[in-house]
Design a protein around this motif. Structure first.
Motif, PDB file in Angstrom:
ATOM      1  N   SER A 134      62.527  30.054  18.500  1.00  0.00           N
ATOM      2  CA  SER A 134      61.174  29.943  19.038  1.00  0.00           C
ATOM      3  C   SER A 134      60.129  30.621  18.163  1.00  0.00           C
ATOM      4  O   SER A 134      58.927  30.431  18.371  1.00  0.00           O
ATOM      5  CB  SER A 134      61.124  30.558  20.446  1.00  0.00           C
ATOM      6  OG  SER A 134      61.517  31.932  20.393  1.00  0.00           O
ATOM      7  N   SER A 135      60.587  31.410  17.169  1.00  0.00           N
ATOM      8  CA  SER A 135      59.647  32.180  16.356  1.00  0.00           C
ATOM      9  C   SER A 135      59.584  31.733  14.902  1.00  0.00           C
ATOM     10  O   SER A 135      58.584  31.994  14.227  1.00  0.00           O
ATOM     11  CB  SER A 135      60.022  33.674  16.389  1.00  0.00           C
ATOM     12  OG  SER A 135      60.085  34.153  17.710  1.00  0.00           O
ATOM     13  N   ARG A 136      60.613  31.088  14.404  1.00  0.00           N
ATOM     14  CA  ARG A 136      60.659  30.787  12.980  1.00  0.00           C
ATOM     15  C   ARG A 136      59.665  29.678  12.627  1.00  0.00           C
ATOM     16  O   ARG A 136      59.289  28.853  13.454  1.00  0.00           O
ATOM     17  CB  ARG A 136      62.070  30.420  12.530  1.00  0.00           C
ATOM     18  CG  ARG A 136      62.620  29.129  13.054  1.00  0.00           C
ATOM     19  CD  ARG A 136      64.132  29.029  12.851  1.00  0.00           C
ATOM     20  NE  ARG A 136      64.548  29.333  11.491  1.00  0.00           N
ATOM     21  CZ  ARG A 136      65.825  29.376  11.091  1.00  0.00           C
ATOM     22  NH1 ARG A 136      66.803  29.146  11.958  1.00  0.00           N
ATOM     23  NH2 ARG A 136      66.136  29.646   9.844  1.00  0.00           N
ATOM     24  N   ALA A 137      59.245  29.689  11.367  1.00  0.00           N
ATOM     25  CA  ALA A 137      58.266  28.717  10.883  1.00  0.00           C
ATOM     26  C   ALA A 137      58.895  27.323  10.784  1.00  0.00           C
ATOM     27  O   ALA A 137      60.120  27.158  10.910  1.00  0.00           O
ATOM     28  CB  ALA A 137      57.731  29.156   9.527  1.00  0.00           C
ATOM     29  N   ARG A 138      58.057  26.331  10.528  1.00  0.00           N
ATOM     30  CA  ARG A 138      58.534  24.966  10.387  1.00  0.00           C
ATOM     31  C   ARG A 138      58.882  24.674   8.932  1.00  0.00           C
ATOM     32  O   ARG A 138      58.517  25.419   8.014  1.00  0.00           O
ATOM     33  CB  ARG A 138      57.472  23.982  10.872  1.00  0.00           C
ATOM     34  CG  ARG A 138      57.151  24.128  12.355  1.00  0.00           C
ATOM     35  CD  ARG A 138      56.174  23.063  12.809  1.00  0.00           C
ATOM     36  NE  ARG A 138      56.722  21.718  12.623  1.00  0.00           N
ATOM     37  CZ  ARG A 138      56.088  20.607  12.969  1.00  0.00           C
ATOM     38  NH1 ARG A 138      54.892  20.685  13.545  1.00  0.00           N
ATOM     39  NH2 ARG A 138      56.640  19.431  12.766  1.00  0.00           N
ATOM     40  N   VAL A 139      59.608  23.567   8.719  1.00  0.00           N
ATOM     41  CA  VAL A 139      59.964  23.143   7.369  1.00  0.00           C
ATOM     42  C   VAL A 139      58.692  22.868   6.575  1.00  0.00           C
ATOM     43  O   VAL A 139      57.715  22.320   7.102  1.00  0.00           O
ATOM     44  CB  VAL A 139      60.860  21.888   7.429  1.00  0.00           C
ATOM     45  CG1 VAL A 139      61.040  21.275   6.053  1.00  0.00           C
ATOM     46  CG2 VAL A 139      62.212  22.244   8.029  1.00  0.00           C
ATOM     47  N   GLY A 140      58.702  23.243   5.288  1.00  0.00           N
ATOM     48  CA  GLY A 140      57.509  23.142   4.459  1.00  0.00           C
ATOM     49  C   GLY A 140      57.374  21.823   3.730  1.00  0.00           C
ATOM     50  O   GLY A 140      57.914  20.789   4.142  1.00  0.00           O
ATOM     51  N   THR A 141      56.684  21.880   2.614  1.00  0.00           N
ATOM     52  CA  THR A 141      56.377  20.685   1.832  1.00  0.00           C
ATOM     53  C   THR A 141      57.568  20.240   0.993  1.00  0.00           C
ATOM     54  O   THR A 141      58.553  20.963   0.852  1.00  0.00           O
ATOM     55  CB  THR A 141      55.179  20.950   0.914  1.00  0.00           C
ATOM     56  OG1 THR A 141      55.479  22.089   0.079  1.00  0.00           O
ATOM     57  CG2 THR A 141      53.931  21.241   1.724  1.00  0.00           C
ATOM     58  N   CYS A 142      57.438  19.042   0.423  1.00  0.00           N
ATOM     59  CA  CYS A 142      58.528  18.459  -0.354  1.00  0.00           C
ATOM     60  C   CYS A 142      58.765  19.245  -1.647  1.00  0.00           C
ATOM     61  O   CYS A 142      57.837  19.763  -2.268  1.00  0.00           O
ATOM     62  CB  CYS A 142      58.189  17.002  -0.671  1.00  0.00           C
ATOM     63  SG  CYS A 142      59.593  16.030  -1.218  1.00  0.00           S
ATOM     64  N   VAL A 143      60.028  19.328  -2.052  1.00  0.00           N
ATOM     65  CA  VAL A 143      60.432  20.058  -3.253  1.00  0.00           C
ATOM     66  C   VAL A 143      61.042  19.062  -4.247  1.00  0.00           C
ATOM     67  O   VAL A 143      61.866  18.226  -3.870  1.00  0.00           O
ATOM     68  CB  VAL A 143      61.476  21.142  -2.904  1.00  0.00           C
ATOM     69  CG1 VAL A 143      62.007  21.807  -4.159  1.00  0.00           C
ATOM     70  CG2 VAL A 143      60.883  22.171  -1.977  1.00  0.00           C
ATOM     71  N   SER A 144      60.636  19.149  -5.491  1.00  0.00           N
ATOM     72  CA  SER A 144      61.222  18.298  -6.523  1.00  0.00           C
ATOM     73  C   SER A 144      62.603  18.816  -6.908  1.00  0.00           C
ATOM     74  O   SER A 144      62.769  20.003  -7.190  1.00  0.00           O
ATOM     75  CB  SER A 144      60.310  18.261  -7.759  1.00  0.00           C
ATOM     76  OG  SER A 144      60.920  17.523  -8.801  1.00  0.00           O
ATOM     77  N   THR A 145      63.593  17.928  -6.894  1.00  0.00           N
ATOM     78  CA  THR A 145      64.963  18.328  -7.241  1.00  0.00           C
ATOM     79  C   THR A 145      65.352  17.946  -8.658  1.00  0.00           C
ATOM     80  O   THR A 145      66.358  18.436  -9.174  1.00  0.00           O
ATOM     81  CB  THR A 145      65.968  17.682  -6.270  1.00  0.00           C
ATOM     82  OG1 THR A 145      65.964  16.253  -6.449  1.00  0.00           O
ATOM     83  CG2 THR A 145      65.629  18.006  -4.827  1.00  0.00           C
ATOM     84  N   GLY A 146      64.596  17.043  -9.283  1.00  0.00           N
ATOM     85  CA  GLY A 146      64.963  16.566 -10.616  1.00  0.00           C
ATOM     86  C   GLY A 146      66.003  15.465 -10.602  1.00  0.00           C
ATOM     87  O   GLY A 146      66.373  14.942 -11.650  1.00  0.00           O
ATOM     88  N   VAL A 147      66.503  15.100  -9.404  1.00  0.00           N
ATOM     89  CA  VAL A 147      67.488  14.016  -9.263  1.00  0.00           C
ATOM     90  C   VAL A 147      66.762  12.827  -8.634  1.00  0.00           C
ATOM     91  O   VAL A 147      66.307  12.903  -7.487  1.00  0.00           O
ATOM     92  CB  VAL A 147      68.679  14.457  -8.387  1.00  0.00           C
ATOM     93  CG1 VAL A 147      69.679  13.310  -8.218  1.00  0.00           C
ATOM     94  CG2 VAL A 147      69.366  15.671  -9.006  1.00  0.00           C
TER      95      VAL A 147
END
Length: 450
Positions: A134-147
């Motif tokens: 109930s306290s943790r933040a939400r998933v953030g923006t997209c991350v480049s993996t290089g794949v």
């Protein structure tokens, strides 16, 4: 008076509640110790004396005054009647920035021959609880993996947990090394759980390289080590990742593999007398998996994130076997690596039609989602007709949709093919995909399907 003062000083240095017991039985990997009743708890540390030195162990069960202990190293030399010292402390670590570029074992001890590890100020338990949901933040923006296959079809976001599901020998470890080097993050924490001993140095020196190692902490427990150490190494991997997350950093946590963690937990459960359940796995295996995997993800507001990539070694290429099925239900997406694609020479052998990222469609923009869905349609159409095309049963011109899929699918497959040292870039990958599909520009009123 001087003697009394010296005696008082000595008493203050004594460890309170220090208890001693003795070994009464050794049953394979399980060591039974008596004399610790009322003091020993599940997870307590015990030091066992032997002619070969001290063997560290952990209490994994209690039965009528007998403590069931499993050792972290080879218990060779432990005999009946050997002394067992109960420690007042639980297993804990003091990670610091000085651990970057180092290799450690499941107990946080250096194994790279570079000397002692600098200790941080904060003591951190190896087995900890995740932040409150109930306290943790939400998933953030997209991350480049290089794949390219991942960036287009199964994008990864900050704080997301993605599983890599594969049989043996289809390029899982190579894909993991590509992700370790190229994924956009501040720190990487890599857990090699149950790995072959010869592959550790190959991974660190050849795959990860000096540049990748400089921003990484590598936790190692090879396949020949006791089950307790293999399980402990998985917990230690998450503990170190949590330390850097709490510093406000974006951490990439790689673990190879969750399956070997589950196998280690099964060995521990069976040795402690737990009954086998699904395919020999004990009930605690399926209780420990979510406790381990839920520790990855976003932290509390103001903290960093742990982006988790966990490999799952599927038994006999059965992607519905118990561990794979349980992990797939816990994580935020799964990437399927298939032998059929590897056999035709396309690496990474990711089956994009069977892979799912649960952060879609929000992880990508409208035009990117449009390209992704269009490419999936072409690949899906070709997959449905592939056997008929190969057998010559399909006549060109019978279906405009199939003709287009037959023409475009090999070009999309060629785009997804990637060498071990060939780094992809998401913007360039989508631009190349747009060129293959030859789609008109997205209008402002266009709608994107989920």
């Amino acid at each position: 008076m001087a003697s009394l003062a010296a005696a008082a000083a000595g008493l203050r240095l004594l460890t309170p509640d220090q208890r001693h017991g003795r070994v009464v039985a050794v049953r394979g990997a399980l060591i039974e110790v008596e004399g610790l009743a009322g003091a020993a708890q599940i997870g307590s540390r015990v030091s066992l004396r032997s002619p070969n030195g001290t063997v560290e162990a952990e209490v994994t069960g209690l039965d009528r005054g007998i403590a069931h202990c499993l050792p972290f190293s080879d218990p060779q030399g432990i005999a009946s009647g050997a002394r067992a010292d109960l420690s007042a402390s639980q297993f804990a670590l003091r990670p610091s920035e000085g651990w970057l570029g180092r290799m450690i074992d499941g107990l946080g001890r250096p194994v790279d021959g570079k000397g002692a590890l600098p200790q941080g100020e904060m003591l951190r338990k190896i087995k900890a609880s995740p932040p409150p949901a109930s306290s943790r933040a939400r998933v953030g923006t997209c991350v480049s993996t290089g794949v390219r296959a991942l960036d287009i079809f199964a994008p990864l976001c900050k704080g997301q947990r993605l599983g890599l599901f594969a049989g043996s020998g289809v390029g899982k470890s190579v894909l993991l090394s590509m992700l370790a080097r190229w994924t956009d993050c501040d720190v990487a924490v890599i857990g090699l759980i149950g790995e072959r001993g010869r592959e550790v140095q190959e991974f660190v020196q050849d795959d990860l390289g000096a540049e990748g190692l400089a921003r990484s902490v590598v936790v190692v427990a090879t396949s020949d080590e006791p089950a307790l150490m293999r399980r402990q190494a998985a917990w230690t991997t998450l503990s170190v990742a949590e330390h850097f997350r709490d510093q406000g950093l974006n951490v990439l946590c790689l673990m190879d593999s969750v399956t070997r963690f589950a196998m280690a937990q099964r060995e521990i459960g069976l040795a402690s007398g737990e009954p086998p359940a699904t395919k020999g796995y004990t009930p605690t295996v399926f209780a420990e998996l979510p406790r381990l995997l839920e520790r990855a993800g976003p932290g509390l507001p103001g903290q960093g994130t742990i982006t988790g990539l966990f490999t799952v070694l599927v038994d006999g290429d059965d992607h519905n076997e118990p561990v794979a099925d349980a992990v797939r239900g816990i994580l935020d997406g799964h990437v399927v690596i298939t032998r059929k694609i590897a056999e035709r020479g396309r690496y990474p052998a990711i089956d994009v039609l069977k892979s799912v990222s649960r952060t879609l469609p929000h992880a990508l923009g409208e035009n990117e989602n449009r390209l992704r869905l269009a490419a999936r349609r072409e690949l899906s159409t070709y997959a449905d007709m592939e056997e008929m095309v190969r057998l010559g049963a399909y006549r060109a011109g019978s279906s405009e949709q199939v003709d287009r899929a037959v023409a475009l699918s090999p070009r999309i497959e060629e785009l997804l093919k990637q060498g071990k040292n060939e780094r992809g870039h998401a913007d360039e990958s989508f631009a190349a995909l747009a060129g293959i599909l030859d789609l008109p520009e997205l209008t402002p009123d266009a709608e994107v399907a989920p």
